[in-house]
Design a protein around this motif. Sequence first.
Motif, PDB file in Angstrom:
ATOM      1  N   LEU A 287       0.821  -1.209   0.000  1.00 37.88           N
ATOM      2  CA  LEU A 287       0.000   0.000   0.000  1.00 37.88           C
ATOM      3  C   LEU A 287       0.856   1.261   0.000  1.00 37.88           C
ATOM      4  O   LEU A 287       0.620   2.189  -0.780  1.00 37.88           O
ATOM      5  CB  LEU A 287      -0.923   0.006   1.223  1.00 37.88           C
ATOM      6  N   ILE A 288       1.854   1.289   0.880  1.00 35.11           N
ATOM      7  CA  ILE A 288       2.630   2.520   1.002  1.00 35.11           C
ATOM      8  C   ILE A 288       3.603   2.704  -0.163  1.00 35.11           C
ATOM      9  O   ILE A 288       3.938   3.831  -0.506  1.00 35.11           O
ATOM     10  CB  ILE A 288       3.383   2.586   2.343  1.00 35.11           C
ATOM     11  N   GLU A 289       4.044   1.612  -0.783  1.00 32.74           N
ATOM     12  CA  GLU A 289       4.986   1.761  -1.879  1.00 32.74           C
ATOM     13  C   GLU A 289       4.316   2.287  -3.142  1.00 32.74           C
ATOM     14  O   GLU A 289       4.983   2.787  -4.041  1.00 32.74           O
ATOM     15  CB  GLU A 289       5.707   0.436  -2.143  1.00 32.74           C
ATOM     16  N   TYR A 290       2.996   2.163  -3.225  1.00 25.98           N
ATOM     17  CA  TYR A 290       2.280   2.705  -4.372  1.00 25.98           C
ATOM     18  C   TYR A 290       1.639   4.047  -4.050  1.00 25.98           C
ATOM     19  O   TYR A 290       0.917   4.612  -4.883  1.00 25.98           O
ATOM     20  CB  TYR A 290       1.226   1.713  -4.858  1.00 25.98           C
ATOM     21  N   SER A 291       1.896   4.575  -2.862  1.00 22.67           N
ATOM     22  CA  SER A 291       1.354   5.879  -2.486  1.00 22.67           C
ATOM     23  C   SER A 291       2.173   6.986  -3.135  1.00 22.67           C
ATOM     24  O   SER A 291       3.393   6.883  -3.262  1.00 22.67           O
ATOM     25  CB  SER A 291       1.384   6.041  -0.960  1.00 22.67           C
ATOM     26  N   SER A 292       1.490   8.056  -3.570  1.00 15.99           N
ATOM     27  CA  SER A 292       2.202   9.187  -4.158  1.00 15.99           C
ATOM     28  C   SER A 292       2.867  10.038  -3.077  1.00 15.99           C
ATOM     29  O   SER A 292       3.780  10.809  -3.367  1.00 15.99           O
ATOM     30  CB  SER A 292       1.239  10.052  -4.976  1.00 15.99           C
ATOM     31  N   ASP A 293       2.389   9.913  -1.829  1.00 14.93           N
ATOM     32  CA  ASP A 293       3.029  10.613  -0.711  1.00 14.93           C
ATOM     33  C   ASP A 293       4.251   9.831  -0.251  1.00 14.93           C
ATOM     34  O   ASP A 293       4.359   8.628  -0.482  1.00 14.93           O
ATOM     35  CB  ASP A 293       2.072  10.748   0.473  1.00 14.93           C
ATOM     36  N   SER A 294       5.163  10.540   0.389  1.00 15.71           N
ATOM     37  CA  SER A 294       6.270   9.867   1.053  1.00 15.71           C
ATOM     38  C   SER A 294       5.736   9.242   2.345  1.00 15.71           C
ATOM     39  O   SER A 294       5.065   9.909   3.123  1.00 15.71           O
ATOM     40  CB  SER A 294       7.380  10.865   1.378  1.00 15.71           C
ATOM     41  N   VAL A 295       6.013   7.968   2.539  1.00 20.24           N
ATOM     42  CA  VAL A 295       5.594   7.278   3.759  1.00 20.24           C
ATOM     43  C   VAL A 295       6.840   6.751   4.450  1.00 20.24           C
ATOM     44  O   VAL A 295       7.649   6.046   3.836  1.00 20.24           O
ATOM     45  CB  VAL A 295       4.621   6.129   3.464  1.00 20.24           C
ATOM     46  N   ALA A 296       6.995   7.113   5.708  1.00 20.52           N
ATOM     47  CA  ALA A 296       8.162   6.669   6.465  1.00 20.52           C
ATOM     48  C   ALA A 296       7.717   6.054   7.780  1.00 20.52           C
ATOM     49  O   ALA A 296       6.656   6.390   8.307  1.00 20.52           O
ATOM     50  CB  ALA A 296       9.111   7.833   6.728  1.00 20.52           C
ATOM     51  N   ILE A 297       8.521   5.147   8.281  1.00 18.45           N
ATOM     52  CA  ILE A 297       8.316   4.587   9.618  1.00 18.45           C
ATOM     53  C   ILE A 297       9.505   5.005  10.468  1.00 18.45           C
ATOM     54  O   ILE A 297      10.663   4.770  10.103  1.00 18.45           O
ATOM     55  CB  ILE A 297       8.191   3.051   9.574  1.00 18.45           C
ATOM     56  N   LEU A 298       9.199   5.677  11.581  1.00 21.78           N
ATOM     57  CA  LEU A 298      10.236   6.162  12.491  1.00 21.78           C
ATOM     58  C   LEU A 298      10.189   5.388  13.793  1.00 21.78           C
ATOM     59  O   LEU A 298       9.127   4.892  14.187  1.00 21.78           O
ATOM     60  CB  LEU A 298      10.029   7.648  12.794  1.00 21.78           C
ATOM     61  N   ASP A 299      11.332   5.293  14.472  1.00 17.52           N
ATOM     62  CA  ASP A 299      11.332   4.692  15.796  1.00 17.52           C
ATOM     63  C   ASP A 299      11.043   5.781  16.827  1.00 17.52           C
ATOM     64  O   ASP A 299      10.733   6.933  16.479  1.00 17.52           O
ATOM     65  CB  ASP A 299      12.647   3.961  16.090  1.00 17.52           C
ATOM     66  N   ALA A 300      11.115   5.423  18.108  1.00 24.12           N
ATOM     67  CA  ALA A 300      10.750   6.358  19.174  1.00 24.12           C
ATOM     68  C   ALA A 300      11.693   7.552  19.260  1.00 24.12           C
ATOM     69  O   ALA A 300      11.364   8.555  19.908  1.00 24.12           O
ATOM     70  CB  ALA A 300      10.722   5.633  20.521  1.00 24.12           C
ATOM     71  N   GLU A 301      12.845   7.490  18.610  1.00 25.70           N
ATOM     72  CA  GLU A 301      13.792   8.604  18.600  1.00 25.70           C
ATOM     73  C   GLU A 301      13.674   9.447  17.349  1.00 25.70           C
ATOM     74  O   GLU A 301      14.419  10.406  17.169  1.00 25.70           O
ATOM     75  CB  GLU A 301      15.230   8.060  18.723  1.00 25.70           C
ATOM     76  N   GLY A 302      12.749   9.076  16.472  1.00 27.48           N
ATOM     77  CA  GLY A 302      12.588   9.825  15.231  1.00 27.48           C
ATOM     78  C   GLY A 302      13.535   9.403  14.131  1.00 27.48           C
ATOM     79  O   GLY A 302      13.693  10.106  13.127  1.00 27.48           O
ATOM     80  N   VAL A 303      14.159   8.237  14.287  1.00 27.38           N
ATOM     81  CA  VAL A 303      15.104   7.730  13.282  1.00 27.38           C
ATOM     82  C   VAL A 303      14.335   6.960  12.209  1.00 27.38           C
ATOM     83  O   VAL A 303      13.451   6.161  12.514  1.00 27.38           O
ATOM     84  CB  VAL A 303      16.169   6.819  13.932  1.00 27.38           C
ATOM     85  N   PHE A 304      14.677   7.214  10.947  1.00 27.04           N
ATOM     86  CA  PHE A 304      14.041   6.513   9.837  1.00 27.04           C
ATOM     87  C   PHE A 304      14.331   5.010   9.903  1.00 27.04           C
ATOM     88  O   PHE A 304      15.480   4.590   9.924  1.00 27.04           O
ATOM     89  CB  PHE A 304      14.556   7.035   8.493  1.00 27.04           C
ATOM     90  N   GLN A 305      13.258   4.206   9.952  1.00 26.79           N
ATOM     91  CA  GLN A 305      13.395   2.754   9.888  1.00 26.79           C
ATOM     92  C   GLN A 305      13.021   2.222   8.514  1.00 26.79           C
ATOM     93  O   GLN A 305      13.514   1.194   8.071  1.00 26.79           O
ATOM     94  CB  GLN A 305      12.504   2.100  10.946  1.00 26.79           C
ATOM     95  N   TYR A 306      12.112   2.921   7.874  1.00 27.09           N
ATOM     96  CA  TYR A 306      11.687   2.551   6.513  1.00 27.09           C
ATOM     97  C   TYR A 306      11.267   3.828   5.809  1.00 27.09           C
ATOM     98  O   TYR A 306      10.680   4.730   6.412  1.00 27.09           O
ATOM     99  CB  TYR A 306      10.512   1.575   6.542  1.00 27.09           C
ATOM    100  N   VAL A 307      11.573   3.912   4.516  1.00 27.84           N
ATOM    101  CA  VAL A 307      11.174   5.055   3.701  1.00 27.84           C
ATOM    102  C   VAL A 307      10.665   4.529   2.365  1.00 27.84           C
ATOM    103  O   VAL A 307      11.330   3.704   1.725  1.00 27.84           O
ATOM    104  CB  VAL A 307      12.352   6.027   3.470  1.00 27.84           C
ATOM    105  N   SER A 308       9.495   4.964   1.946  1.00 36.25           N
ATOM    106  CA  SER A 308       8.889   4.464   0.715  1.00 36.25           C
ATOM    107  C   SER A 308       9.600   5.025  -0.513  1.00 36.25           C
ATOM    108  O   SER A 308      10.275   6.061  -0.446  1.00 36.25           O
ATOM    109  CB  SER A 308       7.404   4.832   0.663  1.00 36.25           C
TER     110      SER A 308
END
Length: 384
Positions: free
Chosen positions: A145-166
């Motif tokens: 779902l997120i890889e086909y989104s036109s928006d940037s979708v990211a998953i951050l950890d509790a420190e705000g560090v990028f864990q995943y970026v679409s």
Amino acid sequence: MSRSIRVLHVDDDEALLDLTKTMLEREHDSMVVETETDAHEALSKLDGDATYDCIVSDYDMPGMDGLTFLSAVQERHHDLPFILFTGKGSEEIASRAISAGVTEYLQKGGGTDRYLVLANRIDNAVAKYRAERERRKSRERYRALIEYSSDSVAILDAEGVFQYVSPAAEGILGYPPEELVGTSSFEYVHPDDRESVKTAFRECLDDPSVRPTATYRFEHGDGTWHVLESRAANRRDDPAVEGFVVNTRDVTEQHEAKQQLREERELFDAALDALPDTFYISHPDGTAWRWNQALQDLMGYTEQEMRELPPEQFFAEEDRERIASVIEEVHAGETVVYEARVLTKSGETVPKRLSATMLTDDDGEPMALCGIGVDTDLSPEGVD
């Protein structure tokens, strides 16, 4: 109704297979056990249409021992639960089985209680296997779902560090996803905006029901500052996510357009306020919308009072019938020039020569009344 558990039991001892099948299906009413005396035939079943939730296998079998069978099963279904149920127990075999990735290692014997233990081991292994499989499917669906989104979708950890970026992030943020992963998202935020963004993030961290939206400047990969809008959701408890989901879009053009509109409005307001005559724009029904400072100074009302007063309250009582007529004429498409006495908050009447015309949209629909008022030398008695 509980889901059935399909077990494939492989052992060269047919009598043991029959006994194990009977005991397992008696101990667990949703368990279905199929048997096979040859490991090669068991692999053929796995290569066919048959599906199983767990494999139970002996170790010492002709043609293929249990650990070799385990390796072959793992090549086909690497996470399928595999329980080594053997009468040939030793620390060496147990160690090798554990190193090979066997799910459980259990020795035969010990009376009928051993089958109760085996049934519980199967049940637990299958429950874990199914949960992990559902978690993986959920992750795959979510990623799709997120890889086909036109928006940037990211998953951050509790420190705000990028864990995943679409993949869409590169077009919006200007960096390849792999370059962002492992870095702090706050590092790219403009120093003047960083604290407000962190505050919104902390609110989401403290209360998962909060879904803040933040607008801020972000250092794009080309070195320029882009205005981004991000909305975050705390999904740390979701096993498919385990982090903060942040949807981001570039609103630089919208921001610049709003800024330009704001500047144009400020210039327009300044120009209106510089007029010595009164100027007004009202809604089509005559209620106040915008006006210059000269009109507000003349009337003596606050801005809120000006907006709340009906149009007739701005004029002397003897002129109100004429004002209603003017509004009708303007709605009919006429530009009307008329004279009337403006009634101030203090009760003073001030004669004015006024104009009124209707502004329309591209379809000819009324948008607003506008006009200007100039002083007149006529006495109140001379006003029409």
